[in-house]
Design an enzyme around this catalytic site. Structure first.
Site, PDB file in Angstrom:
ATOM      1  N   CYS A 176       1.009  -3.157  15.093  1.00  0.00           N
ATOM      2  CA  CYS A 176       1.047  -2.851  13.658  1.00  0.00           C
ATOM      3  C   CYS A 176       0.516  -4.000  12.823  1.00  0.00           C
ATOM      4  O   CYS A 176       0.909  -5.156  13.021  1.00  0.00           O
ATOM      5  CB  CYS A 176       2.479  -2.549  13.243  1.00  0.00           C
ATOM      6  N   GLU A 185       0.822  -1.205   0.000  1.00  0.00           N
ATOM      7  CA  GLU A 185       0.000   0.000   0.000  1.00  0.00           C
ATOM      8  C   GLU A 185       0.860   1.261   0.000  1.00  0.00           C
ATOM      9  O   GLU A 185       1.949   1.281   0.562  1.00  0.00           O
ATOM     10  CB  GLU A 185      -0.884   0.022   1.245  1.00  0.00           C
ATOM     11  N   CYS A 203      -1.295   2.008   5.937  1.00  0.00           N
ATOM     12  CA  CYS A 203      -0.275   1.246   5.243  1.00  0.00           C
ATOM     13  C   CYS A 203       0.757   0.942   6.303  1.00  0.00           C
ATOM     14  O   CYS A 203       1.574   1.742   6.659  1.00  0.00           O
ATOM     15  CB  CYS A 203       0.320   1.985   4.053  1.00  0.00           C
ATOM     16  N   CYS A 246       6.430  -7.042   6.949  1.00  0.00           N
ATOM     17  CA  CYS A 246       7.534  -6.516   7.763  1.00  0.00           C
ATOM     18  C   CYS A 246       7.992  -7.581   8.751  1.00  0.00           C
ATOM     19  O   CYS A 246       7.171  -8.303   9.331  1.00  0.00           O
ATOM     20  CB  CYS A 246       7.094  -5.269   8.520  1.00  0.00           C
ATOM     21  N   CYS A 279       6.088  -5.331  15.297  1.00  0.00           N
ATOM     22  CA  CYS A 279       5.612  -4.480  16.392  1.00  0.00           C
ATOM     23  C   CYS A 279       4.202  -4.927  16.775  1.00  0.00           C
ATOM     24  O   CYS A 279       3.381  -5.247  15.899  1.00  0.00           O
ATOM     25  CB  CYS A 279       5.599  -3.018  15.967  1.00  0.00           C
ATOM     26  N   CYS A 318       3.137   8.414   1.556  1.00  0.00           N
ATOM     27  CA  CYS A 318       3.690   7.426   2.483  1.00  0.00           C
ATOM     28  C   CYS A 318       3.939   6.155   1.688  1.00  0.00           C
ATOM     29  O   CYS A 318       3.003   5.591   1.116  1.00  0.00           O
ATOM     30  CB  CYS A 318       2.708   7.164   3.617  1.00  0.00           C
TER      31      CYS A 318
HETATM   32  S1  SF4 Z   1       5.457  -0.478  12.847  1.00  0.00           S
HETATM   33 FE1  SF4 Z   1       4.911  -2.172  11.458  1.00  0.00          FE
HETATM   34  S2  SF4 Z   1       5.944  -1.698   9.518  1.00  0.00           S
HETATM   35 FE2  SF4 Z   1       6.919  -0.456  11.138  1.00  0.00          FE
HETATM   36  S3  SF4 Z   1       8.648  -1.660  11.860  1.00  0.00           S
HETATM   37 FE3  SF4 Z   1       6.921  -2.145  13.211  1.00  0.00          FE
HETATM   38  S4  SF4 Z   1       5.986  -3.975  12.265  1.00  0.00           S
HETATM   39 FE4  SF4 Z   1       7.304  -3.037  10.710  1.00  0.00          FE
END
Ligand code: SF4
Length: 340
Positions: free
Chosen positions: A118, A91, A330, A111, A115, A104
């Site tokens: 997220c 995205e 995103c 990823c 986190c 963005c």
């Molecule tokens: S916030 Fe999401 S995209 Fe960013 S580093 Fe953490 S897991 Fe990865």
């Protein structure tokens, strides 16, 4: 394998142009055309001789992705889901304001950092994006309105895809293309300490945003698993090196999670750390659309936290929410509202 044309510099394109028997100046002309007109196919590239245009159109794919979904918010924010040649999707979000048009961009599909707040981290990383796939996210929206700012805050950890991100930054800044000032580009990292130092060497004018989310190791290791590899102490060392080299103000991003990182002690730790680096803090109330265990704080809690950060010497602003009605997330965008 199809060449990554949108990831090519004028110098890279000169090989193609010369092999086709065209004069060298055509490479820069082609680069400028791609970046100003954003053609999807070589058939549209009218600066090439017709025969070559047809030959390349039959042989190569030009645009690396197509938009497969689009959501438009009442506030003008547009989220696009792009699908690339191998079917992978990422995205990008266009965030217009009166004076800016910020994009963005994602740097990876998914990823690896994971986190806890997220959506992108939930599925792990599938692959890195190529430079041209990053550029296409920008150029795709540049058609609508000239882009003025870029934030690497979509899915992925940009510093885990360092070479492609660096290449995209340089292509964005190429005067034969968009000519975007490095100062209008923000790279947001969850804390890859070694690469923070390298970015300071390679592109000192780019703005660094550290996704901090907690200034103590116990809390941060829970929220940002990468902290177990490079903890707050490692980050402080890297930031010191970085700050000495670049002499520019950095930003700390801090998602406010009612259940995890909003105690008076958290505020004090954050304020002190930011003061030490002269960093600006973006406080981002958690967006509860994401399926995670965390809770969004009340407005009173947000204001109390900001006041406690200020009392500890930190300079913080609270970000408003963009694209809320379209779930403009995103990766972390819904958390970061990056039009600053
Ligand atoms: S916030 Fe999401 S995209 Fe960013 S580093 Fe953490 S897991 Fe990865």
């Amino acid at each position: 394998m199809n060449p990554d044309f949108y990831g090519c510099s004028p110098v890279d394109l000169s090989t193609w142009v010369e092999d086709a028997g065209l004069p060298a100046f055509r490479a820069k002309q082609l680069f400028t055309y791609l970046h100003s007109q954003q053609p999807e196919r070589f058939a549209e590239v009218t600066v090439l001789p017709k025969a070559l245009r047809e030959q390349w159109d039959a042989a190569f794919r030009l645009a690396p992705g197509t938009e497969v979904e689009r959501q438009e918010s009442r506030d003008g924010t547009v989220k696009s889901l792009l699908e690339f040649a191998d079917g992978k999707r990422a995205e990008c979000v266009s965030i217009p304001t009166a004076s800016r048009h910020t994009i963005c961009v994602s740097s990876q599909v998914g990823c690896a950092v994971g986190c806890t707040f997220c959506a992108s981290g939930l599925r792990g990383v599938e692959r890195d994006l190529q430079a041209g796939e990053i550029m296409w996210q920008v150029l795709h929206h540049h058609r609508r309105r000239p882009v003025t700012h870029i934030v690497f805050m979509g899915s992925g950890e940009p510093l885990f895809n360092y070479e492609a991100v660096l290449r995209a930054i340089r292509l964005l800044g190429d005067p034969a293309g968009m000519g975007l000032s490095r100062r209008r580009i923000t790279v947001s990292t969850s804390g890859v300490a070694e690469r923070i130092r390298q970015l300071g060497d390679d592109e000192p004018q780019v703005t660094l945003a550290l996704s901090l989310h907690a200034a103590d190791n116990a809390t941060r290791s829970q929220l940002v698993p990468l902290n177990r590899r490079w903890n707050v102490d490692h980050l402080i060392e890297a930031l010191q090196d970085y700050a000495t080299k670049v002499g520019r103000r950095m930003t700390f991003e801090y998602v406010l999670l009612a259940d995890a990182n909003m105690s008076p002690q958290h505020a004090q730790d954050l304020g002190r750390l930011a003061r030490r680096f002269g960093a600006h803090i973006n406080l981002i109330p958690f967006n509860p659309v994401i399926q995670t265990p965390h809770q969004r704080p009340s407005w009173d809690e947000v204001e109390d936290f900001a006041a406690a950060v200020a009392a500890a010497g930190g300079h913080a602003t609270i970000r408003g929410q963009r694209g809320a009605d379209i779930d403009a997330a995103c990766g972390q965008l819904a958390l970061k509202h990056a039009d600053g």
